[in-house]
Design a protein around this motif. Structure first.
Motif, PDB file in Angstrom:
ATOM      1  N   VAL A  53      38.155  43.895  47.997  1.00  0.00           N
ATOM      2  CA  VAL A  53      36.901  43.852  47.244  1.00  0.00           C
ATOM      3  C   VAL A  53      36.195  45.203  47.217  1.00  0.00           C
ATOM      4  O   VAL A  53      35.415  45.472  46.309  1.00  0.00           O
ATOM      5  N   ASP A  54      36.459  46.051  48.194  1.00  0.00           N
ATOM      6  CA  ASP A  54      35.801  47.362  48.222  1.00  0.00           C
ATOM      7  C   ASP A  54      36.533  48.409  47.377  1.00  0.00           C
ATOM      8  O   ASP A  54      36.157  49.572  47.361  1.00  0.00           O
TER       9      ASP A  54
ATOM     10  N   PRO B 268      40.448  36.375  53.651  1.00  0.00           N
ATOM     11  CA  PRO B 268      40.359  36.967  52.311  1.00  0.00           C
ATOM     12  C   PRO B 268      41.720  36.925  51.615  1.00  0.00           C
ATOM     13  O   PRO B 268      42.760  37.044  52.265  1.00  0.00           O
ATOM     14  N   ILE B 269      41.697  36.749  50.310  1.00  0.00           N
ATOM     15  CA  ILE B 269      42.919  36.744  49.513  1.00  0.00           C
ATOM     16  C   ILE B 269      42.966  38.073  48.752  1.00  0.00           C
ATOM     17  O   ILE B 269      42.021  38.405  48.033  1.00  0.00           O
ATOM     18  N   PRO B 270      44.039  38.819  48.904  1.00  0.00           N
ATOM     19  CA  PRO B 270      44.098  40.123  48.225  1.00  0.00           C
ATOM     20  C   PRO B 270      44.359  39.968  46.732  1.00  0.00           C
ATOM     21  O   PRO B 270      44.922  38.968  46.277  1.00  0.00           O
ATOM     22  N   ARG B 271      43.962  40.959  46.008  1.00  0.00           N
ATOM     23  CA  ARG B 271      44.354  41.102  44.616  1.00  0.00           C
ATOM     24  C   ARG B 271      45.747  41.745  44.669  1.00  0.00           C
ATOM     25  O   ARG B 271      45.918  42.793  45.274  1.00  0.00           O
TER      26      ARG B 271
ATOM     27  N   SER C 176      40.571  43.901  56.475  1.00  0.00           N
ATOM     28  CA  SER C 176      39.605  43.297  55.562  1.00  0.00           C
ATOM     29  C   SER C 176      38.620  42.410  56.316  1.00  0.00           C
ATOM     30  O   SER C 176      37.417  42.478  56.102  1.00  0.00           O
ATOM     31  N   VAL C 177      39.130  41.592  57.220  1.00  0.00           N
ATOM     32  CA  VAL C 177      38.283  40.679  57.986  1.00  0.00           C
ATOM     33  C   VAL C 177      37.442  41.440  58.995  1.00  0.00           C
ATOM     34  O   VAL C 177      36.313  41.044  59.303  1.00  0.00           O
ATOM     35  N   ARG C 178      37.946  42.552  59.488  1.00  0.00           N
ATOM     36  CA  ARG C 178      37.218  43.336  60.482  1.00  0.00           C
ATOM     37  C   ARG C 178      35.832  43.719  59.977  1.00  0.00           C
ATOM     38  O   ARG C 178      34.899  43.855  60.747  1.00  0.00           O
ATOM     39  N   ARG C 179      35.717  43.858  58.677  1.00  0.00           N
ATOM     40  CA  ARG C 179      34.411  44.178  58.107  1.00  0.00           C
ATOM     41  C   ARG C 179      33.449  43.006  58.256  1.00  0.00           C
ATOM     42  O   ARG C 179      32.262  43.158  58.100  1.00  0.00           O
ATOM     43  N   GLY C 180      33.999  41.810  58.511  1.00  0.00           N
ATOM     44  CA  GLY C 180      33.194  40.610  58.717  1.00  0.00           C
ATOM     45  C   GLY C 180      33.026  40.336  60.201  1.00  0.00           C
ATOM     46  O   GLY C 180      32.711  41.227  60.977  1.00  0.00           O
ATOM     47  N   THR C 181      33.314  39.120  60.613  1.00  0.00           N
ATOM     48  CA  THR C 181      33.057  38.739  61.999  1.00  0.00           C
ATOM     49  C   THR C 181      34.314  38.557  62.838  1.00  0.00           C
ATOM     50  O   THR C 181      34.251  38.618  64.047  1.00  0.00           O
TER      51      THR C 181
END
Length: 127
Positions: free
Chosen positions: A45-46, A22-25, A78-83
């Motif tokens: 994103v959240d 993911p790329i942060p804002r 951030s990635v932890r929310r994914g896989t």
């Protein structure tokens, strides 16, 4: 954003992109009031945010490793929310741990925390 932080971000963002992380804002912020600090906020994103900063009195390599370490913390969460939760993954142990941002011989590098093998300079990661 201050020039020291902007320069370090350019390298770290490259490594996020090549890993499809993911790329942060990135939002300008002077939340860090330490003398000589340049700081920003990373948005997800959240809607959550994480503060990052660099010490402008440190060497360029130290600033880069410092920022990479903080962005890594953000990316892992951030990635932890994914896989996958180990950005950037260690090529020798991809299921076990991420690489570690450190300074070796005056260069900011990603290295395996288990073997201490340098994988790439920060900003030059190849997957």
């Amino acid at each position: 954003m201050g020039p020291h932080l902007a320069d370090a971000f350019a390298h770290v963002l490259h490594d996020l992109e090549v890993c499809a992380a993911p790329i942060p804002r990135i939002e300008e912020s002077d939340w860090q009031t330490w003398p000589g600090a340049e700081s920003a906020m990373l948005g997800d994103v959240d809607g959550s945010g994480t503060g990052v900063w660099v010490d402008t009195t440190a060497s360029a390599a130290e600033r880069l490793a410092m920022l990479a370490d903080q962005v890594q913390d953000w990316a892992v969460e951030s990635v932890r929310r994914g896989t996958r939760s180990n950005w950037p993954p260690c090529p020798a142990h991809p299921a076990n741990h991420p690489l570690q941002a450190v300074v070796v011989d005056d260069a900011a590098v990603w290295r395996c925390p288990r073997s201490a093998e340098v994988v790439a300079e920060i900003g030059h990661l190849v997957v």
